[in-house]
Design a protein around this motif. Structure first.
Motif, PDB file in Angstrom:
ATOM      1  N   GLU A  21      19.491  82.402   2.807  1.00 56.67           N
ATOM      2  CA  GLU A  21      18.753  82.117   4.037  1.00 56.67           C
ATOM      3  C   GLU A  21      18.376  83.428   4.735  1.00 56.67           C
ATOM      4  OE1 GLU A  21      20.813  79.498   6.578  1.00 56.67           O
ATOM      5  OE2 GLU A  21      20.844  77.826   5.152  1.00 56.67           O
ATOM      6  N   GLN A  22      17.077  83.567   4.993  1.00 58.91           N
ATOM      7  CA  GLN A  22      16.617  84.759   5.688  1.00 58.91           C
ATOM      8  C   GLN A  22      16.973  84.666   7.168  1.00 58.91           C
ATOM      9  OE1 GLN A  22      15.196  87.399   4.248  1.00 58.91           O
ATOM     10  NE2 GLN A  22      15.333  86.466   2.216  1.00 58.91           N
ATOM     11  N   VAL A  23      17.071  85.821   7.801  1.00 60.10           N
ATOM     12  CA  VAL A  23      17.331  85.877   9.237  1.00 60.10           C
ATOM     13  C   VAL A  23      16.067  85.451  10.000  1.00 60.10           C
ATOM     14  CG1 VAL A  23      17.923  87.409  11.144  1.00 60.10           C
ATOM     15  CG2 VAL A  23      19.014  87.709   8.926  1.00 60.10           C
ATOM     16  N   THR A  24      16.221  84.646  11.019  1.00 56.31           N
ATOM     17  CA  THR A  24      15.058  84.171  11.802  1.00 56.31           C
ATOM     18  C   THR A  24      14.938  84.846  13.157  1.00 56.31           C
ATOM     19  OG1 THR A  24      16.386  82.358  12.707  1.00 56.31           O
ATOM     20  CG2 THR A  24      15.116  81.916  10.681  1.00 56.31           C
ATOM     21  N   SER A  25      15.938  85.589  13.561  1.00 56.62           N
ATOM     22  CA  SER A  25      15.894  86.287  14.849  1.00 56.62           C
ATOM     23  C   SER A  25      16.694  87.562  14.747  1.00 56.62           C
ATOM     24  CB  SER A  25      16.451  85.416  15.970  1.00 56.62           C
ATOM     25  OG  SER A  25      16.564  86.154  17.172  1.00 56.62           O
ATOM     26  N   ILE A  26      16.194  88.593  15.339  1.00 50.33           N
ATOM     27  CA  ILE A  26      16.889  89.876  15.304  1.00 50.33           C
ATOM     28  C   ILE A  26      18.227  89.813  16.031  1.00 50.33           C
ATOM     29  CG2 ILE A  26      15.855  90.817  17.420  1.00 50.33           C
ATOM     30  CD1 ILE A  26      15.620  93.498  15.900  1.00 50.33           C
ATOM     31  N   ASN A  27      18.379  88.830  16.899  1.00 47.68           N
ATOM     32  CA  ASN A  27      19.628  88.678  17.644  1.00 47.68           C
ATOM     33  C   ASN A  27      20.790  88.246  16.747  1.00 47.68           C
ATOM     34  OD1 ASN A  27      18.393  89.370  20.095  1.00 47.68           O
ATOM     35  ND2 ASN A  27      17.709  87.244  20.407  1.00 47.68           N
ATOM     36  N   GLN A  28      20.457  87.802  15.514  1.00 52.64           N
ATOM     37  CA  GLN A  28      21.507  87.404  14.579  1.00 52.64           C
ATOM     38  C   GLN A  28      22.256  88.607  14.018  1.00 52.64           C
ATOM     39  OE1 GLN A  28      18.507  84.200  12.792  1.00 52.64           O
ATOM     40  NE2 GLN A  28      20.490  84.109  11.762  1.00 52.64           N
ATOM     41  N   PHE A  29      21.712  89.796  14.147  1.00 46.95           N
ATOM     42  CA  PHE A  29      22.397  90.999  13.689  1.00 46.95           C
ATOM     43  C   PHE A  29      23.290  91.514  14.804  1.00 46.95           C
ATOM     44  CE2 PHE A  29      18.464  91.637  10.966  1.00 46.95           C
ATOM     45  CZ  PHE A  29      19.083  91.158   9.816  1.00 46.95           C
ATOM     46  N   SER A  30      24.570  91.593  14.506  1.00 43.36           N
ATOM     47  CA  SER A  30      25.525  92.042  15.517  1.00 43.36           C
ATOM     48  C   SER A  30      25.488  93.537  15.744  1.00 43.36           C
ATOM     49  CB  SER A  30      26.944  91.611  15.118  1.00 43.36           C
ATOM     50  OG  SER A  30      27.315  92.208  13.864  1.00 43.36           O
ATOM     51  N   ASP A  31      24.954  94.277  14.780  1.00 42.99           N
ATOM     52  CA  ASP A  31      24.964  95.734  14.911  1.00 42.99           C
ATOM     53  C   ASP A  31      23.597  96.332  15.242  1.00 42.99           C
ATOM     54  OD1 ASP A  31      23.862  95.070  12.506  1.00 42.99           O
ATOM     55  OD2 ASP A  31      24.720  96.776  11.416  1.00 42.99           O
ATOM     56  N   VAL A  32      22.621  95.519  15.643  1.00 44.56           N
ATOM     57  CA  VAL A  32      21.300  96.011  16.018  1.00 44.56           C
ATOM     58  C   VAL A  32      21.120  95.834  17.535  1.00 44.56           C
ATOM     59  CG1 VAL A  32      18.820  95.796  15.727  1.00 44.56           C
ATOM     60  CG2 VAL A  32      20.337  95.460  13.768  1.00 44.56           C
ATOM     61  N   GLN A  33      20.999  96.945  18.226  1.00 44.98           N
ATOM     62  CA  GLN A  33      20.861  96.935  19.670  1.00 44.98           C
ATOM     63  C   GLN A  33      19.420  97.254  20.082  1.00 44.98           C
ATOM     64  OE1 GLN A  33      23.423  95.941  21.458  1.00 44.98           O
ATOM     65  NE2 GLN A  33      24.647  95.800  19.560  1.00 44.98           N
ATOM     66  N   PRO A  34      18.944  96.735  21.235  1.00 46.86           N
ATOM     67  CA  PRO A  34      17.569  97.012  21.703  1.00 46.86           C
ATOM     68  C   PRO A  34      17.282  98.497  21.916  1.00 46.86           C
ATOM     69  CG  PRO A  34      18.529  95.184  22.901  1.00 46.86           C
ATOM     70  CD  PRO A  34      19.647  95.783  22.098  1.00 46.86           C
ATOM     71  N   THR A  35      18.341  99.304  22.008  1.00 49.28           N
ATOM     72  CA  THR A  35      18.127 100.736  22.231  1.00 49.28           C
ATOM     73  C   THR A  35      17.816 101.483  20.945  1.00 49.28           C
ATOM     74  OG1 THR A  35      20.526 101.060  22.070  1.00 49.28           O
ATOM     75  CG2 THR A  35      19.581 100.764  24.291  1.00 49.28           C
ATOM     76  N   GLU A  36      17.970 100.816  19.798  1.00 49.73           N
ATOM     77  CA  GLU A  36      17.687 101.476  18.526  1.00 49.73           C
ATOM     78  C   GLU A  36      16.194 101.789  18.426  1.00 49.73           C
ATOM     79  OE1 GLU A  36      19.850 102.457  16.516  1.00 49.73           O
ATOM     80  OE2 GLU A  36      21.670 101.362  17.070  1.00 49.73           O
ATOM     81  N   TRP A  37      15.852 102.939  17.829  1.00 46.70           N
ATOM     82  CA  TRP A  37      14.458 103.370  17.756  1.00 46.70           C
ATOM     83  C   TRP A  37      13.598 102.450  16.900  1.00 46.70           C
ATOM     84  CZ3 TRP A  37      12.084 104.627  13.162  1.00 46.70           C
ATOM     85  CH2 TRP A  37      12.929 104.810  12.041  1.00 46.70           C
ATOM     86  N   ALA A  38      14.157 101.780  15.916  1.00 44.56           N
ATOM     87  CA  ALA A  38      13.393 100.898  15.032  1.00 44.56           C
ATOM     88  C   ALA A  38      13.556  99.420  15.398  1.00 44.56           C
ATOM     89  CB  ALA A  38      13.817 101.133  13.582  1.00 44.56           C
ATOM     90  N   TYR A  39      14.075  99.165  16.600  1.00 44.16           N
ATOM     91  CA  TYR A  39      14.347  97.779  16.999  1.00 44.16           C
ATOM     92  C   TYR A  39      13.080  96.910  16.961  1.00 44.16           C
ATOM     93  CZ  TYR A  39      15.858  93.861  19.938  1.00 44.16           C
ATOM     94  OH  TYR A  39      16.147  92.604  20.415  1.00 44.16           O
ATOM     95  N   GLN A  40      11.975  97.409  17.550  1.00 44.21           N
ATOM     96  CA  GLN A  40      10.757  96.613  17.632  1.00 44.21           C
ATOM     97  C   GLN A  40      10.134  96.388  16.260  1.00 44.21           C
ATOM     98  OE1 GLN A  40       9.654  95.146  20.546  1.00 44.21           O
ATOM     99  NE2 GLN A  40       8.382  94.030  19.093  1.00 44.21           N
ATOM    100  N   ALA A  41      10.144  97.423  15.387  1.00 43.54           N
ATOM    101  CA  ALA A  41       9.579  97.262  14.044  1.00 43.54           C
ATOM    102  C   ALA A  41      10.346  96.214  13.251  1.00 43.54           C
ATOM    103  CB  ALA A  41       9.582  98.610  13.327  1.00 43.54           C
TER     104      ALA A  41
END
Length: 553
Positions: A40-60
């Motif tokens: 099952e592919q991820v449907t929302s970036i919020n499903q990643f526990s280690d990805v924060q909005p402050t990361e430089w590649a967050y939007q991409a």
């Protein structure tokens, strides 16, 4: 290839082009298997526990997940974005995303095929429009000039009543002014007026106006017999085309506008039109003069003017002012050869004693719904007050010598929206004459003559009445009438003026199309001869009716 695809392919391409080949020791096969076998592919970036909005590649990363759904995480719910990516892992990620891109491409192909006929029609229309635009550009009249035209038809008649024995219209049967007037001017007439405006702009903010005009009003609607029956649209060129306006208007800075013209009109160089009446349509010329014909006398000739407007935020009230000079006789001299003290036919020009000069100044305070104005005009000899009783016109308008000073006060209020509440316009004027004891023939007045006169009006106008685009209007007032007389050379004559006269008009405009309107109208003049009517027990009145049809193109 869109931006998201670039973001997707860039890491993989860099990895595939790396100069150092990957070996089995470089690859963590367990990691690849765990990554590639996620069902099952991820449907929302919020499903990643280690990805924060402050990361430089967050939007991409968010765009790849939400738009393409081709990013998978590790079973523990992490993305591990800071971990090094092997070429095998990049290939697995690239393969998943390309599958989604292929699906989108196939869907687009299906839609293109389904709407193939409609797209072909649209393409044909676009090609046709491009061809027409090219043709217009090749054959256009001018890149700087627009043509605006107006043709007006007037069908109507006037009829006089009363028992005056005035000889103003001759001494025919019974010496009755009514009979004489109706015999000369009472027939039903059908006339036209055509105006072609060439509006030229070189900067987008300036205007060079050239107007060609022709008309054939040679009857009561052009002011013959009684000058107050003249219509705003009327004129008589005997069907010949002539230059009616020729002037250039341009801004200087943010607050000033200048006008220079070989043929311009003083009332067209005002900062503000001081009345809201007549904006939808105009009938009698009298009511286009804002209740003060002595000030707003439509003097036309070589002219120059300046307008100042205060800079304020949009929707706020502001001051404005204007001043102009118009030489009515700037083309040639006046025709007062019979009087040695007056101008000869060889004189005239601009700024001379024989120029028939008019100096007009106006001050305004204007808000979105209302306005207050005060104005002044100085007139040299042979200038006039345009519309008034026949008595005023007979002895004080075209002065052989002397001058005039006129003032006006105006105000109006208008509703925000059209309907049953009308705009209200008020105007009052006062005129003072001096040095006018001599007629144009050089003979002094034997009977009392005018030294002071006044005028006023009230106008109501309904916008969008009963239907959008339609309008109605009603106005009442007294045109210029004598309020003070001076005694002539004959002693003992009465110098108390008896020159009163009232004028009414009613009209309703039907807006048939965006370019065609039909306006039926009626008007009534209670005593247009003024003091020339005769003894107090005599009367003379004029009733008029017309249908005015206007074509704009």
């Amino acid at each position: 290839m869109n931006r998201l695809q670039h973001l997707l392919l860039a890491p993989a391409a860099l990895g595939l082009l790396a100069p150092v080949a990957a070996s089995a020791s470089d690859l963590n096969m367990d990691g690849v298997n765990r990554y590639a076998n996620v069902k099952e592919q991820v449907t929302s970036i919020n499903q990643f526990s280690d990805v924060q909005p402050t990361e430089w590649a967050y939007q991409a990363l968010s765009n790849l997940i939400e738009r393409y759904g081709c990013v998978a995480g590790y079973p523990d719910g992490t993305f591990r974005g800071k971990q090094a990516l092997s070429r095998w892992e990049a290939a697995a990620l690239l393969n998943a995303c390309l599958d989604r891109v292929t699906e989108v491409t196939d869907e687009l192909r299906r839609l293109l095929k389904e709407f193939e006929a409609e797209l072909a029609v649209l393409k044909g229309r676009v090609d046709g429009l491009e061809a027409k635009v090219g043709e217009l550009e090749a054959t256009q009249f001018s890149t700087t000039t627009k043509l605006r035209g107006q043709a007006t038809f007037v069908l109507g008649a006037v009829n006089a009543g009363g028992n005056s024995t005035s000889t103003a219209f001759g001494t025919a049967t019974g010496n009755r002014a009514r009979e004489n007037y109706n015999a000369q001017f009472g027939a039903t007439t059908f006339n036209y007026d055509v105006r072609l405006n060439f509006n030229t702009s070189f900067t987008g903010k300036d205007l060079l106006l050239t107007r060609l005009r022709a008309n054939n009003f040679n009857n009561a609607f052009n002011g013959r017999g009684v000058n107050l029956t003249a219509l705003d649209v009327a004129g008589n060129s005997d069907d010949s085309v002539f230059i009616d306006r020729l002037f250039y208007r341009f801004p200087v800075g943010k607050d000033f506008t200048f006008t220079l013209g070989a043929r311009a009109r003083g009332t067209e160089m005002l900062a503000v039109t001081p009345s809201a009446y007549g904006r939808a349509d105009k009938i009698l010329d009298l009511f286009s003069l804002h209740g003060a014909p002595g000030v707003y006398n439509k003097a036309t000739g070589p002219a120059a003017g300046i307008i100042w407007r205060q800079t304020v935020p949009k929707g706020r009230a502001r001051f404005s002012a204007s001043a102009s000079y118009t030489a009515q006789q700037g083309f040639s001299g006046t025709a007062f050869d019979g009087n040695p003290d007056a101008c000869s036919s060889a004189e005239g020009g601009i700024g001379t004693d024989c120029a028939r000069g008019n100096i007009l100044a106006q001050l305004n305070y204007t808000a979105p719904q209302w306005n207050i104005s005060a104005a002044y005009r100085y007139g040299q000899q042979a200038t006039n007050f345009r519309r008034g009783t026949n008595f005023v016109a007979s002895n004080s308008w075209f002065l052989a010598s002397g001058d005039s000073n006129s003032v006006a006060v105006n105000a109006y209020w208008q509703p925000k929206k059209g309907g049953f509440i009308p705009s209200i316009s008020l105007g009052w004027g006062l005129n003072s004459l001096s040095g006018n004891e001599t007629r144009s023939s050089g003979v002094e007045f034997a009977t009392p003559f005018v030294s002071e006169s006044q005028s006023w009006f009230v106008g109501l106008e309904w916008k969008d009445l009963f239907a959008k685009g339609n309008a109605a209007g009603m106005a009442v007032g007294q045109p210029v009438f004598a309020t003070q007389l001076k005694s002539g050379t004959t002693a003992g004559l009465n110098t108390s003026p008896d020159d009163g006269n009232y004028v009414w008009e009613w009209w309703y405009k039907f807006q048939v199309t965006d370019n065609i309107s039909i306006t039926p109208a009626i008007f009534y003049l209670s005593r247009p001869l003024g003091q020339l009517t005769g003894p107090s027990d005599q009367s003379f009145s004029v009733f008029g009716g017309l249908v005015q049809t206007t074509f704009k193109f």
